[in-house]
Design a protein around this motif. Structure first.
Motif, PDB file in Angstrom:
ATOM      1  N   VAL A  11      18.229 -30.823 -19.818  1.00 22.47           N
ATOM      2  CA  VAL A  11      18.925 -31.696 -18.870  1.00 22.47           C
ATOM      3  C   VAL A  11      18.664 -31.256 -17.420  1.00 22.47           C
ATOM      4  N   THR A  12      18.670 -29.931 -17.170  1.00 20.36           N
ATOM      5  CA  THR A  12      18.526 -29.466 -15.780  1.00 20.36           C
ATOM      6  C   THR A  12      17.059 -29.547 -15.317  1.00 20.36           C
ATOM      7  N   ARG A  13      16.137 -29.224 -16.222  1.00 18.42           N
ATOM      8  CA  ARG A  13      14.686 -29.359 -15.956  1.00 18.42           C
ATOM      9  C   ARG A  13      14.259 -28.819 -14.584  1.00 18.42           C
ATOM     10  N   ARG A  14      14.608 -27.555 -14.345  1.00 15.41           N
ATOM     11  CA  ARG A  14      14.105 -26.923 -13.127  1.00 15.41           C
ATOM     12  C   ARG A  14      12.768 -26.258 -13.444  1.00 15.41           C
ATOM     13  N   GLU A  15      12.221 -25.586 -12.441  1.00  9.91           N
ATOM     14  CA  GLU A  15      10.881 -25.025 -12.539  1.00  9.91           C
ATOM     15  C   GLU A  15      10.636 -24.231 -13.830  1.00  9.91           C
TER      16      GLU A  15
END
Lengths: 217, 157
Positions: A142-146
């Protein structure tokens, strides 16, 4: 970056600055470090039950010199506009991402079942709950950061016993709160197929849930 | 973890055989893995040592279940891992036992009253969690079932 030992000491220090007992849920890199999946993290992600509790925590880290930071460069535009976005605080190299009950549409509470509890007994008690590995994967999707995809792959490589059915149950149950949740999860699972076997029935369920969700609109 | 052995239980002999190394090399390797937290050991002395290999580094649990299983004759299977940084005492464990609240946990928690060193701490914690009545009830039950220290009068109901 902050390592496991430093993180433990930091939480103990924060417990000494809290004006009252506080309970929260650790997600992301913090939870992965506690569960032994990695040794260091850039961001400490915590979820509180109420705005008041988050403010209590912010006051404590404020005394320790943490300053609020804009969400730019960390989250994309879609996430920056979401009601479940965090407030970020930084000091040196480590960063706190502080959420209230909702992580981009994925609801989390200290009342829900947890697998591990960490207590820091200082002037007051700071308690951290850890969720299941399936929750961690959905939240990373859900957050899909680096580094999130990399972290998910780390969990998958270590844990051979991921309950994909349970993971989908959790995501589908909360999908109404974030229209992108199932799309992001599907993209993550597709990428994971490179390193692990995910039975086709789970994708079928995901697509059916997606259709049901969009059919309602 | 840099070794290629799967998680599970081994003796030094089975570990050496499966790794294809000598007994002494196996001991050295197990010792290194233990330092890194990947191995926990049971047995020793008269018993043969059993080495349990884990996928991730394990920190020794030191919270509620460690205390209650040390003092209670009927042992509990942890429903969650509990780690504490700071001074976690029998008084904290009594409060946690009451908060967990199932019959088996309460039965085991009774035995902690014998190890209370600070009634003030116990009742400070109980007041904070609004569990004073429950502490008295469990104490009275413990008085009937086990040998328990007498509670100072000022804390009695």
């Amino acid at each position: 970056m902050i390592n496991t030992a430093d993180q433990e000491q930091l939480f103990k220090l924060i417990a000494d600055y809290l004006p009252k007992d506080l309970v929260c849920v650790a997600i992301g890199g913090t939870a992965m470090m506690f569960l032994g999946y990695k040794n260091a993290t850039r961001d400490i992600d915590l979820v509180f039950d109420s705005e008041g509790e988050r403010n209590t925590f912010i006051a404590a880290i404020g005394e320790l010199g943490y300053k609020e930071k804009a969400l730019a460069d960390v989250y994309d535009e879609r996430r920056k506009k979401h009601a479940g976005k965090p407030r970020m605080f930084t000091r040196g190299e480590e960063r706190f991402d502080l959420f209230v009950k909702d992580v981009f549409g994925y609801e989390i509470s200290t009342k829900q079942e947890f697998t591990e509890r960490r207590d820091y007994l200082g002037k007051n008690e700071f308690t951290i709950h850890l969720l299941t590995k399936e929750d961690l994967i959905v939240l990373k999707a859900v957050t899909r950061r680096e580094k999130d995809q990399e972290d998910i792959e780390t969990i998958i490589k270590i844990e051979k016993s991921i309950d994909w059915g349970l993971l989908l149950d959790k995501a589908i149950a909360q999908a109404k709160r974030n229209e992108w949740m199932l799309i992001d999860l599907e993209a993550t699972l597709q990428e994971l197929k490179r390193i692990t076997f995910i039975p086709g029935k789970h994708f079928k369920r995901l697509y059916e849930a997606q259709e049901r969700l969009h059919g309602k609109r | 973890m840099d070794n290629h052995m799967g998680p599970g239980k081994y003796t030094v002999e089975t570990f050496a055989r499966e790794e294809g190394i000598t007994r002494q090399s196996a001991l050295n390797k197990l010792s290194k893995l233990k330092r890194e937290g990947y191995v926990t050991i049971s047995g020793g002395g008269q018993q043969k040592r059993i080495y349990t290999l884990h996928k991730t580094p394990q920190q020794p649990a030191n919270g509620f279940y460690a205390i209650v299983n040390k003092y209670a004759p009927e042992k509990l299977v942890p429903t969650f891992k509990h780690h504490v940084v700071g001074n976690y005492t029998a008084e904290h464990a009594i409060i946690d036992g009451i908060k967990i609240g199932d019959a088996r946990t309460l039965e085991a928690t009774q035995h902690l009253f014998r190890h209370v060193t600070s009634w003030k701490r116990l009742f400070d914690l109980a007041r904070k969690e609004e569990l004073t009545t429950e502490v008295h009830a469990l104490y009275n039950k413990a008085r009937n079932n086990t040998r328990v220290k007498r509670m100072p009068k000022r804390y009695q109901e």
